[in-house]
Scaffold this active site. Structure first.
Site, short mmCIF file in Angstrom:
data_model
loop_
_atom_site.label_atom_id
_atom_site.label_comp_id
_atom_site.label_asym_id
_atom_site.label_seq_id
_atom_site.Cartn_x
_atom_site.Cartn_y
_atom_site.Cartn_z
N CYS A 1 5.03 -4.29 13.66
CA CYS A 1 5.91 -4.16 12.49
C CYS A 1 7.38 -4.33 12.84
O CYS A 1 8.18 -4.65 11.96
CB CYS A 1 5.69 -2.81 11.82
SG CYS A 1 6.00 -1.39 12.88
N VAL B 1 0.83 -1.20 0.00
CA VAL B 1 0.00 0.00 0.00
C VAL B 1 0.87 1.26 0.00
O VAL B 1 0.50 2.28 -0.56
CB VAL B 1 -0.95 -0.01 1.22
CG1 VAL B 1 -1.83 1.24 1.22
CG2 VAL B 1 -1.82 -1.26 1.19
N GLY B 2 2.07 1.15 0.62
CA GLY B 2 2.99 2.28 0.60
C GLY B 2 3.34 2.72 -0.81
O GLY B 2 3.47 3.92 -1.11
N GLU C 1 6.08 4.67 6.79
CA GLU C 1 6.48 3.76 7.86
C GLU C 1 5.94 2.38 7.49
O GLU C 1 4.77 2.09 7.68
CB GLU C 1 5.94 4.23 9.20
CG GLU C 1 6.47 5.58 9.64
CD GLU C 1 7.97 5.58 9.89
OE1 GLU C 1 8.56 4.48 9.99
OE2 GLU C 1 8.55 6.66 9.97
#
Length: 431
Positions: free
Chosen positions: A207, A155-156, A173
């Site tokens: 994460c 998605v980044g 991030e």
């Protein structure tokens, strides 16, 4: 034939060798650059004259930190409150107007943030927007002055592509597979306690959690009973009944994780309950690099162990994969830990513990390469959401002094200008 391939490969191999890292090497390169300028002054002046026909200590120079403007913060579901409010604090402190997009997956927190939080802020400068991927895509079609995204690399890339259409700067991030090297020279129970705590915290949905262990077969044999002991002490004989063990966020993620249990073979745990979205704290051994559990970020309570024959092999394994968000090394030898640190790259690093580095406000938190770009936490959050505007204030007088820079350039004026432009601390050139 690619005219750049050989050159780029040569430079990449030089960087990977570590030759650019010592301070002595960097100083030597800068000294070489200085010699180039000094020894070729006339040649460079002639070249500039042919190309462009051209050849301040009395001022006030400073950096003014200004807000970007309208900022978009897109938050994830795994820590839906913390990872919404931390960047929000930095954005508001820097003076921006903020649009907050909480995750639709963590529905209860999303509801509180949307219905309650705006009552505490000036709603002329702050808004919460709701929706899933389709609505987020529509939101990203608009121009923002800064975008802060926390989530997956997949998605980044979508966020970064949307931002590029407006030349909007971003902080990403992201995640990644965080290696955990365990040296033969260690206390296996201490390592097991720390790795198990940080791996199974929030049911592995973190994460920066250790994603896999690299160790020798001998250390694996010592580590497995220690991990079993730690899991039992933390969560009891029946972890499913433990109030300290979380659940998987959604049915989709549960099914994905259950599929990973077929990789290698289960040494500890492996039990699942679809009705409760429960997956037991699990350790996998005999895992191959090509299996799915080693090809994607796990984001669940599953810990694969891969065997390496040496520290060198572990470092090479890490270096040939994408740069992780975090990297961990356990050893009684500080030299081993320092060597892992020196010969690898990651967003953050912690020796002999889990992700405690991200709790230190004086340290920046962020990824590198595929694990993200930009950083925040503490004052770094304020700086991330601020444009560092370079400013110089010059006195309106002293025109006779500044007139030296105007053409025509006599030899005397050039000598004075060159003297004024020499590098000094806290000085500005007449130009």
């Amino acid at each position: 034939m690619d005219p750049f391939a050989d050159t780029l490969q040569r430079l990449r191999e030089a960087f990977d060798s570590g030759c650019t890292r010592p301070a002595e090497f960097r100083a030597a390169q800068l000294k070489g650059l200085s010699r180039f300028l000094q020894e070729n002054k006339q040649l460079l002046q002639e070249a500039l004259a042919q190309d462009l026909h051209k050849a301040t200590q009395l001022d006030s120079a400073f950096i003014r930190k200004e807000p970007f403007g309208l900022v978009l913060v897109i938050a994830p579901w795994n820590y839906p409150l913390n990872l919404s409010l931390e960047p929000l604090v930095g954005a508001l402190a820097a003076g921006n107007c903020v649009v907050l997009k909480p995750s639709e997956v963590s529905k209860s927190t999303e509801k509180v943030l949307a219905e309650v939080l705006p009552r505490y802020l000036d709603q002329s400068c702050f808004a919460v927007v709701l929706g899933g991927p389709q609505e987020t895509g529509q939101l990203l079609e608009h121009k923002f002055d800064y975008i802060f995204f926390t989530g997956s690399p997949r998605v980044g890339k979508i966020v970064m592509a949307a931002a590029a259409k407006h030349l909007t700067p971003v902080t990403l991030e992201l995640g990644g597979k965080n290696p955990c090297y365990v040296d033969d020279n260690c206390d296996p129970q201490t390592v097991a306690n720390r790795v198990a705590f940080f791996r199974y915290f929030n049911s592995g949905q973190t994460c920066v959690a250790p994603d896999y262990i690299l160790c020798s077969p001998e250390t694996q044999a010592r580590l497995l009973p220690a991990l079993q002991s730690a899991i039992t002490r933390f969560y009891g004989e029946d972890p499913q009944s433990s109030p300290d063990l979380g659940r998987i966020i959604s049915e989709k993620n549960f099914q994905r994780l259950r599929g990973l249990l077929s990789c290698g073979h289960v040494a500890i745990g492996g039990q699942t309950d679809e009705s409760d979205r429960y997956i037991a704290p699990t350790v996998l051994v005999g895992v191959q690099e090509t299996e799915p559990v080693m090809q994607e970020e796990i984001f669940g309570p599953i810990l694969p162990i891969m065997n390496v024959r040496s520290l060198d092999e572990a470092v090479e394994f890490i270096r040939h994969r994408e740069k992780p968000l975090a990297l961990y090394a356990f050893s009684n030898s500080s030299q081993v830990v320092k060597r892992v640190l020196a010969q690898t790259s990651s967003g953050g690093f912690c020796g002999n513990d889990g992700f405690m580095h991200m709790t230190v406000a004086s340290l920046p938190f962020g990824g590198v390469g595929a694990s993200g770009m930009g950083s925040y936490h503490g004052k770094f959050s304020f700086d991330t959401f601020s444009h560092h505007r370079a400013c110089l204030l010059r006195r309106p007088g002293l025109e006779k002094v500044y007139a030296l820079r105007y053409p025509p350039h006599t030899p005397r004026n050039l000598r004075v200008l060159l003297a004024a432009m020499e590098t000094r601390s806290c000085s500005c050139a007449l130009l």
